[in-house]
Design an enzyme around this catalytic site. Structure first.
Site, short mmCIF file in Angstrom:
data_model
loop_
_atom_site.label_atom_id
_atom_site.label_comp_id
_atom_site.label_asym_id
_atom_site.label_seq_id
_atom_site.Cartn_x
_atom_site.Cartn_y
_atom_site.Cartn_z
N ALA A 12 48.07 47.12 24.18
CA ALA A 12 47.92 45.71 24.60
C ALA A 12 46.62 45.46 25.34
O ALA A 12 46.43 44.40 25.93
CB ALA A 12 49.11 45.29 25.45
N ASN A 89 52.84 48.16 18.82
CA ASN A 89 51.65 47.54 18.23
C ASN A 89 50.46 48.49 18.14
O ASN A 89 49.58 48.30 17.30
CB ASN A 89 51.28 46.31 19.09
CG ASN A 89 49.88 45.81 18.80
OD1 ASN A 89 49.64 45.12 17.83
ND2 ASN A 89 48.93 46.18 19.67
N TYR A 154 46.16 55.58 6.58
CA TYR A 154 46.63 54.36 7.25
C TYR A 154 47.76 53.72 6.45
O TYR A 154 48.80 53.36 7.00
CB TYR A 154 45.45 53.40 7.41
CG TYR A 154 45.75 52.11 8.14
CD1 TYR A 154 45.88 52.08 9.52
CD2 TYR A 154 45.87 50.90 7.45
CE1 TYR A 154 46.14 50.89 10.20
CE2 TYR A 154 46.11 49.71 8.10
CZ TYR A 154 46.24 49.70 9.49
OH TYR A 154 46.50 48.52 10.14
N LYS A 158 51.58 53.19 7.65
CA LYS A 158 52.13 51.83 7.79
C LYS A 158 53.31 51.62 6.85
O LYS A 158 54.22 50.84 7.16
CB LYS A 158 51.03 50.80 7.56
CG LYS A 158 49.96 50.79 8.67
CD LYS A 158 50.58 50.44 10.02
CE LYS A 158 49.52 50.18 11.08
NZ LYS A 158 50.11 49.82 12.39
N ILE A 187 43.07 40.30 10.12
CA ILE A 187 43.08 39.56 11.38
C ILE A 187 41.76 39.80 12.12
O ILE A 187 41.24 40.92 12.13
CB ILE A 187 44.28 40.02 12.26
CG1 ILE A 187 45.60 39.97 11.46
CG2 ILE A 187 44.38 39.18 13.54
CD1 ILE A 187 46.03 38.63 10.92
P1 NDP Z 1 42.50 46.81 17.76
O1 NDP Z 1 41.70 47.92 17.21
O2 NDP Z 1 41.85 45.55 18.14
O3 NDP Z 1 43.33 47.34 19.03
C1 NDP Z 1 44.07 48.52 18.92
C2 NDP Z 1 44.93 48.70 20.14
O4 NDP Z 1 45.70 49.91 19.96
C3 NDP Z 1 44.10 48.87 21.41
O5 NDP Z 1 44.74 48.20 22.47
C4 NDP Z 1 44.11 50.37 21.62
O6 NDP Z 1 44.09 50.74 22.99
C5 NDP Z 1 45.49 50.74 21.09
N1 NDP Z 1 45.58 52.14 20.75
C6 NDP Z 1 44.86 52.83 19.83
N2 NDP Z 1 45.20 54.12 19.84
C7 NDP Z 1 46.19 54.25 20.79
C8 NDP Z 1 46.97 55.32 21.26
N3 NDP Z 1 46.84 56.57 20.78
N4 NDP Z 1 47.87 55.07 22.25
C9 NDP Z 1 48.02 53.83 22.76
N5 NDP Z 1 47.31 52.77 22.35
C10 NDP Z 1 46.40 52.99 21.38
O7 NDP Z 1 43.66 46.57 16.69
P2 NDP Z 1 44.44 45.23 16.28
O8 NDP Z 1 44.78 44.44 17.48
O9 NDP Z 1 43.70 44.61 15.17
O10 NDP Z 1 45.75 45.88 15.66
C11 NDP Z 1 47.01 45.90 16.32
C12 NDP Z 1 48.05 46.41 15.35
O11 NDP Z 1 48.09 45.55 14.20
C13 NDP Z 1 47.76 47.81 14.82
O12 NDP Z 1 48.97 48.52 14.66
C14 NDP Z 1 47.13 47.54 13.47
O13 NDP Z 1 47.28 48.62 12.59
C15 NDP Z 1 47.91 46.31 13.02
N6 NDP Z 1 47.22 45.51 12.02
C16 NDP Z 1 45.98 44.96 12.27
C17 NDP Z 1 45.34 44.23 11.30
C18 NDP Z 1 43.99 43.61 11.49
O14 NDP Z 1 43.43 43.10 10.47
N7 NDP Z 1 43.41 43.58 12.67
C19 NDP Z 1 45.97 44.01 9.98
C20 NDP Z 1 47.24 44.63 9.83
C21 NDP Z 1 47.83 45.35 10.83
P3 NDP Z 1 42.77 51.31 23.75
O15 NDP Z 1 41.61 50.46 23.34
O16 NDP Z 1 43.16 51.13 25.20
O17 NDP Z 1 42.62 52.75 23.38
#
Ligand code: NDP
Length: 246
Positions: A12, A89, A154, A158, A187
């Site tokens: 988040a 998420n 990925y 998923k 997104i």
């Molecule tokens: P972002 O890359 O913008 O953000 C990813 C988030 O996941 C960050 O808050 C990051 O935290 C966190 N994260 C990554 N690795 C870890 C870990 N090992 N443990 C805990 N937290 C972790 O991604 P989105 O917001 O775009 O994506 C959110 C979700 O939606 C994901 O599951 C993604 O696969 C899914 N999704 C996104 C799409 C898109 O087009 N954006 C499309 C379809 C699905 P930190 O930075 O603190 O490490």
């Protein structure tokens, strides 16, 4: 025990997870923010939400690490007393040719995107089972539904999230807990930050609604599944994708 309903959101610190935290805070929830690397971003978000009058807790941890997940779930329950909604998420995307994927990269992709959901659901369930209520929302992707070239790890992870969601929904229905999945299209977040303007335009053109989605588009779908209006949904995949795949 929190007076307010509570939500714990993994990943988040930015993107869809941060916007989901905002939406739940605006609508009166106490919010647990998990982050992994982006500590400054998570702290800034927590400040922002406290400014809205929200109760917020910060829970650093890597969702692929079982011990860290158990620690942060225990800390959240100590702080807020219960977990009403879990949003799994946190996610990691990587583009590579299938023949180039190393065992380490495969493990990392599956570890964050699929094991992370397993760890968090198991961490939240004792409290939900005890109270015979709860909402779990997992994040898949349209690539988990149809597969993406150069994103085999990925897509596999998923697709696994969708399978986990459906099976767990069947197992937990009699315990009063719903489990649903949100599978977004493309997104506007940092996950797509490397896309050229040309690619973005092409993606928008390929989308019947003629644009990329926003984090709010996805947060609203998550909200629906957590809200009273979503009470008869379980094991479902809700797809905010602008019609990209139908
Ligand atoms: P972002 O890359 O913008 O953000 C990813 C988030 O996941 C960050 O808050 C990051 O935290 C966190 N994260 C990554 N690795 C870890 C870990 N090992 N443990 C805990 N937290 C972790 O991604 P989105 O917001 O775009 O994506 C959110 C979700 O939606 C994901 O599951 C993604 O696969 C899914 N999704 C996104 C799409 C898109 O087009 N954006 C499309 C379809 C699905 P930190 O930075 O603190 O490490």
């Amino acid at each position: 025990m929190s007076e307010r309903e509570t939500v714990f959101i993994t990943g988040a610190s930015r993107g869809i997870g941060a916007e989901t935290a905002r939406l739940f805070a605006e609508r009166g929830y106490a919010v647990g923010i998990n982050y992994c690397r982006s500590r400054d971003r998570a702290e800034a978000l927590a400040e922002e939400l406290r400014g809205l009058g929200a109760q917020v807790g910060l829970y650093p941890g890597d969702v692929s690490d079982r011990a860290q997940v158990d620690g942060m779930m225990q800390a959240f329950l100590r702080d807020f007393g219960r977990i009403d909604v879990l949003v799994c998420n946190a996610g990691l995307a990587r583009q590579e040719l299938f023949t180039d994927i190393t065992a380490q990269s495969w493990r990392e992709m599956l570890g964050v995107n699929l094991d992370g959901v397993f760890h968090c659901c198991q961490g939240a369930l004792p409290d939900m089972l005890h109270r015979k209520q709860g909402r779990i929302i997992t994040l898949s992707s349209m690539w988990g539904q149809v597969g993406a070239s150069c994103e085999v790890a990925y897509s596999a992870a998923k697709a696994g999230v969708i399978g986990l969601t459906k099976a767990l929904a069947k197992e937990l229905g009699p315990s009063g807990i719903t489990v649903n999945c949100v599978a977004p299209g493309v997104i506007e977040t940092e996950m797509n930050g490397q896309l050229s303007q040309e690619t973005r335009d092409a993606l928008a053109e390929e989308t019947p609604l003629e644009r990329m989605g926003t984090p709010r588009d996805v947060a609203e779908a998550i909200w629906f599944l957590a809200s009273p209006a979503g009470r008869f949904f379980t094991g479902q995949v809700l797809a905010p994708n602008g019609g990209f795949i139908i």
